[in-house]
Write a protein that holds these residues in place. Structure first.
Motif, PDB file in Angstrom:
ATOM      1  N   ASN A   1      -7.164  -1.235   6.015  1.00  8.51           N
ATOM      2  CA  ASN A   1      -7.058  -2.529   5.341  1.00  8.51           C
ATOM      3  C   ASN A   1      -7.184  -3.660   6.358  1.00  8.51           C
TER       4      ASN A   1
ATOM      5  N   THR B   1      -2.588   7.527  -0.003  1.00 10.92           N
ATOM      6  CA  THR B   1      -3.716   7.901  -0.837  1.00 10.92           C
ATOM      7  C   THR B   1      -3.544   9.340  -1.337  1.00 10.92           C
TER       8      THR B   1
ATOM      9  N   ALA C   1      -3.870   4.003   6.099  1.00 11.32           N
ATOM     10  CA  ALA C   1      -4.468   3.110   5.103  1.00 11.32           C
ATOM     11  C   ALA C   1      -4.291   1.648   5.499  1.00 11.32           C
ATOM     12  N   ILE C   2      -3.140   1.309   6.067  1.00 11.68           N
ATOM     13  CA  ILE C   2      -2.918  -0.060   6.529  1.00 11.68           C
ATOM     14  C   ILE C   2      -3.910  -0.427   7.624  1.00 11.68           C
TER      15      ILE C   2
ATOM     16  N   GLU D   1       5.994   2.811   0.189  1.00 10.51           N
ATOM     17  CA  GLU D   1       5.067   1.701  -0.028  1.00 10.51           C
ATOM     18  C   GLU D   1       5.344   0.666   1.054  1.00 10.51           C
TER      19      GLU D   1
ATOM     20  N   LEU E   1       0.843  -1.198   0.000  1.00 10.82           N
ATOM     21  CA  LEU E   1       0.000   0.000   0.000  1.00 10.82           C
ATOM     22  C   LEU E   1       0.876   1.245   0.000  1.00 10.82           C
TER      23      LEU E   1
ATOM     24  N   GLU F   1       4.080  -3.150   2.933  1.00 13.51           N
ATOM     25  CA  GLU F   1       3.354  -4.422   2.873  1.00 13.51           C
ATOM     26  C   GLU F   1       3.449  -5.066   4.253  1.00 13.51           C
TER      27      GLU F   1
ATOM     28  N   VAL G   1       0.149   6.318   4.732  1.00 14.72           N
ATOM     29  CA  VAL G   1       0.185   4.875   4.453  1.00 14.72           C
ATOM     30  C   VAL G   1      -0.244   4.071   5.674  1.00 14.72           C
TER      31      VAL G   1
END
Length: 220
Positions: free
Chosen positions: A117, A71, A113-114, A206, A68, A208, A110
Protein backbone atom coordinates in the motif's frame (compact mmCIF):
# COMPACT_ATOMS: atom_id res chain seq x y z
CA UNK A 1 8.14 -4.42 -2.84
CA UNK A 2 11.16 -2.30 -1.95
CA UNK A 3 13.25 -3.32 1.00
CA UNK A 4 14.96 -0.20 2.29
CA UNK A 5 17.27 -0.16 5.29
CA UNK A 6 17.51 3.03 7.33
CA UNK A 7 19.73 4.50 10.01
CA UNK A 8 18.24 6.72 12.72
CA UNK A 9 19.40 10.35 12.56
CA UNK A 10 19.07 13.00 15.23
CA UNK A 11 16.71 15.32 13.35
CA UNK A 12 14.25 12.47 12.85
CA UNK A 13 14.38 10.43 16.02
CA UNK A 14 15.21 13.03 18.66
CA UNK A 15 18.15 11.08 20.06
CA UNK A 16 21.84 11.76 20.32
CA UNK A 17 23.81 9.59 17.89
CA UNK A 18 27.33 8.20 17.78
CA UNK A 19 26.98 6.67 21.25
CA UNK A 20 28.39 3.33 22.39
CA UNK A 21 26.01 0.36 22.37
CA UNK A 22 23.41 0.55 25.11
CA UNK A 23 24.05 4.24 25.79
CA UNK A 24 21.28 5.92 23.77
CA UNK A 25 20.41 9.12 25.62
CA UNK A 26 17.24 11.19 25.44
CA UNK A 27 17.63 14.59 23.85
CA UNK A 28 14.84 17.11 24.25
CA UNK A 29 13.42 18.30 20.94
CA UNK A 30 11.43 21.37 20.02
CA UNK A 31 8.95 21.90 17.20
CA UNK A 32 10.19 20.36 13.94
CA UNK A 33 10.95 22.39 10.86
CA UNK A 34 7.90 22.81 8.58
CA UNK A 35 8.88 19.95 6.24
CA UNK A 36 10.38 17.62 8.85
CA UNK A 37 9.09 15.35 11.59
CA UNK A 38 10.56 14.33 14.91
CA UNK A 39 10.14 11.01 16.69
CA UNK A 40 10.43 11.39 20.45
CA UNK A 41 11.74 8.10 21.82
CA UNK A 42 11.87 6.69 25.36
CA UNK A 43 14.98 7.64 27.29
CA UNK A 44 17.75 5.13 27.92
CA UNK A 45 16.61 2.43 25.50
CA UNK A 46 18.75 1.21 22.61
CA UNK A 47 15.91 -0.66 20.88
CA UNK A 48 12.53 0.78 21.92
CA UNK A 49 9.46 -0.70 20.24
CA UNK A 50 7.50 2.52 19.70
CA UNK A 51 7.91 6.28 19.94
CA UNK A 52 6.45 8.25 22.83
CA UNK A 53 5.08 10.54 20.13
CA UNK A 54 5.77 12.05 16.73
CA UNK A 55 5.76 15.78 15.96
CA UNK A 56 4.88 16.66 12.36
CA UNK A 57 6.04 19.87 10.69
CA UNK A 58 3.32 22.29 9.64
CA UNK A 59 4.03 21.88 5.90
CA UNK A 60 4.69 18.15 5.89
CA UNK A 61 2.62 16.08 3.49
CA UNK A 62 1.21 12.89 4.96
CA UNK A 63 -0.57 9.80 3.70
CA UNK A 64 -3.39 8.14 5.63
CA UNK A 65 -3.82 4.48 4.77
CA UNK A 66 -7.12 2.73 5.30
CA UNK A 67 -7.34 -0.06 7.82
CA UNK A 68 -5.89 -3.22 6.30
CA UNK A 69 -6.34 -6.82 7.32
CA UNK A 70 -4.58 -9.95 6.12
CA UNK A 71 -5.22 -11.14 2.59
CA UNK A 72 -6.95 -14.46 1.95
CA UNK A 73 -3.75 -16.30 1.08
CA UNK A 74 -4.35 -19.88 2.21
CA UNK A 75 -7.07 -21.36 -0.06
CA UNK A 76 -6.73 -24.78 1.54
CA UNK A 77 -8.27 -23.48 4.79
CA UNK A 78 -12.05 -23.06 5.20
CA UNK A 79 -13.51 -19.73 4.14
CA UNK A 80 -14.05 -17.46 7.15
CA UNK A 81 -11.49 -19.24 9.30
CA UNK A 82 -8.51 -17.49 10.85
CA UNK A 83 -6.23 -19.98 9.09
CA UNK A 84 -7.51 -18.73 5.73
CA UNK A 85 -5.49 -15.56 6.32
CA UNK A 86 -2.14 -17.25 6.82
CA UNK A 87 0.11 -16.61 3.82
CA UNK A 88 0.77 -20.04 2.31
CA UNK A 89 3.69 -18.58 0.35
CA UNK A 90 5.41 -17.79 3.65
CA UNK A 91 4.14 -20.89 5.46
CA UNK A 92 3.65 -23.66 2.88
CA UNK A 93 0.30 -25.36 3.22
CA UNK A 94 -0.60 -22.93 5.98
CA UNK A 95 1.43 -25.00 8.45
CA UNK A 96 2.98 -22.81 11.13
CA UNK A 97 6.43 -23.50 12.58
CA UNK A 98 6.77 -24.21 16.28
CA UNK A 99 5.66 -21.27 18.41
CA UNK A 100 4.30 -19.17 15.53
CA UNK A 101 0.73 -18.19 16.35
CA UNK A 102 -2.11 -17.48 13.95
CA UNK A 103 -2.13 -13.84 15.08
CA UNK A 104 1.60 -13.61 14.39
CA UNK A 105 1.16 -15.14 10.92
CA UNK A 106 -1.74 -12.80 10.14
CA UNK A 107 0.34 -9.89 11.40
CA UNK A 108 3.12 -10.74 8.95
CA UNK A 109 0.50 -10.92 6.20
CA UNK A 110 -0.93 -7.50 7.14
CA UNK A 111 2.48 -5.85 7.35
CA UNK A 112 3.40 -7.09 3.87
CA UNK A 113 0.12 -5.64 2.59
CA UNK A 114 0.92 -2.33 4.29
CA UNK A 115 4.27 -2.22 2.50
CA UNK A 116 2.55 -2.71 -0.86
CA UNK A 117 0.00 0.00 0.00
CA UNK A 118 2.76 2.43 0.94
CA UNK A 119 4.75 1.67 -2.20
CA UNK A 120 1.80 2.62 -4.38
CA UNK A 121 1.79 6.01 -2.61
CA UNK A 122 5.54 6.49 -3.12
CA UNK A 123 6.38 5.63 0.50
CA UNK A 124 8.00 2.84 2.48
CA UNK A 125 7.96 1.32 5.95
CA UNK A 126 10.43 3.82 7.37
CA UNK A 127 8.08 6.69 6.48
CA UNK A 128 5.39 5.45 8.89
CA UNK A 129 4.84 7.88 11.77
CA UNK A 130 1.71 6.49 13.45
CA UNK A 131 0.15 3.03 13.65
CA UNK A 132 -3.21 1.91 15.04
CA UNK A 133 -3.65 -1.82 15.67
CA UNK A 134 -6.87 -3.74 16.36
CA UNK A 135 -6.63 -7.33 17.55
CA UNK A 136 -9.37 -9.91 18.00
CA UNK A 137 -9.16 -13.00 20.20
CA UNK A 138 -8.14 -16.25 18.52
CA UNK A 139 -10.78 -18.96 18.81
CA UNK A 140 -10.84 -20.36 22.35
CA UNK A 141 -8.58 -17.63 23.76
CA UNK A 142 -9.71 -15.21 26.45
CA UNK A 143 -7.54 -12.35 25.23
CA UNK A 144 -5.93 -11.10 22.05
CA UNK A 145 -2.45 -12.36 21.21
CA UNK A 146 -0.44 -9.18 21.77
CA UNK A 147 2.84 -11.12 22.02
CA UNK A 148 2.31 -12.75 18.64
CA UNK A 149 1.48 -9.39 17.08
CA UNK A 150 4.58 -7.76 18.58
CA UNK A 151 6.83 -10.47 17.16
CA UNK A 152 5.38 -9.82 13.71
CA UNK A 153 5.77 -6.06 14.18
CA UNK A 154 9.46 -6.38 15.04
CA UNK A 155 10.05 -8.14 11.71
CA UNK A 156 9.20 -4.86 9.92
CA UNK A 157 9.66 -2.04 12.46
CA UNK A 158 11.93 -1.03 15.34
CA UNK A 159 14.60 -3.63 14.76
CA UNK A 160 17.86 -1.66 14.72
CA UNK A 161 20.16 -0.46 17.47
CA UNK A 162 19.84 3.29 17.98
CA UNK A 163 23.50 3.56 18.94
CA UNK A 164 25.01 1.52 16.09
CA UNK A 165 22.32 1.46 13.41
CA UNK A 166 22.85 -2.27 12.97
CA UNK A 167 19.91 -4.71 12.72
CA UNK A 168 18.91 -6.59 15.85
CA UNK A 169 17.89 -10.23 15.30
CA UNK A 170 14.24 -11.01 16.03
CA UNK A 171 12.39 -14.26 16.69
CA UNK A 172 9.60 -15.83 14.70
CA UNK A 173 7.65 -17.98 17.09
CA UNK A 174 10.10 -19.81 19.33
CA UNK A 175 12.83 -20.08 16.69
CA UNK A 176 16.26 -18.63 17.31
CA UNK A 177 16.47 -14.91 16.45
CA UNK A 178 17.45 -14.04 12.88
CA UNK A 179 17.82 -10.85 10.89
CA UNK A 180 14.44 -9.15 10.42
CA UNK A 181 12.43 -9.45 7.21
CA UNK A 182 12.83 -5.67 6.68
CA UNK A 183 15.60 -3.79 8.46
CA UNK A 184 13.93 -0.59 9.62
CA UNK A 185 14.89 1.95 12.28
CA UNK A 186 11.44 3.59 12.28
CA UNK A 187 9.55 3.54 15.56
CA UNK A 188 6.10 5.04 15.01
CA UNK A 189 3.77 6.19 17.72
CA UNK A 190 1.35 3.30 18.15
CA UNK A 191 -1.58 1.92 20.02
CA UNK A 192 -2.87 -1.66 20.02
CA UNK A 193 -6.29 -2.56 21.39
CA UNK A 194 -8.38 -5.70 21.75
CA UNK A 195 -11.74 -5.61 20.00
CA UNK A 196 -14.60 -8.07 19.98
CA UNK A 197 -15.00 -8.29 16.22
CA UNK A 198 -13.25 -7.19 13.05
CA UNK A 199 -15.06 -6.49 9.76
CA UNK A 200 -14.05 -9.70 7.98
CA UNK A 201 -14.80 -13.12 9.45
CA UNK A 202 -11.50 -14.79 10.28
CA UNK A 203 -9.46 -11.62 10.70
CA UNK A 204 -7.54 -11.38 13.96
CA UNK A 205 -5.56 -8.27 12.96
CA UNK A 206 -6.39 -4.94 11.33
CA UNK A 207 -3.85 -2.13 11.05
CA UNK A 208 -4.07 1.50 9.96
CA UNK A 209 -1.02 3.72 9.40
CA UNK A 210 -0.12 7.32 8.74
CA UNK A 211 3.09 8.00 6.84
CA UNK A 212 4.98 11.21 6.11
CA UNK A 213 6.48 12.02 2.74
CA UNK A 214 10.24 12.21 3.27
CA UNK A 215 10.99 15.71 1.95
CA UNK A 216 13.41 17.40 4.30
CA UNK A 217 14.48 14.19 6.03
CA UNK A 218 17.49 13.37 3.88
CA UNK A 219 15.65 11.06 1.45
CA UNK A 220 14.63 11.51 -2.17
Amino acid sequence: MRRRSTIAIATVCGLAVGLPAGAATFKAVGPPKPTEYTRVLPAGQDNPMIADGVALGSNLSTYQASGLGPTSANPSAPAGSAERYIDAATFPGGTLPQGVTVTEAQGLNVLEAIGNNLERAGLDYDDVTTMRVFLSNPEGAETADFNGWNRAYRQYFANTSLSTGKPIPVSMGTAAPKNPIVTNSARPSRFAVEVENLPVQGWLVEVEVTAAYPKGNGKK
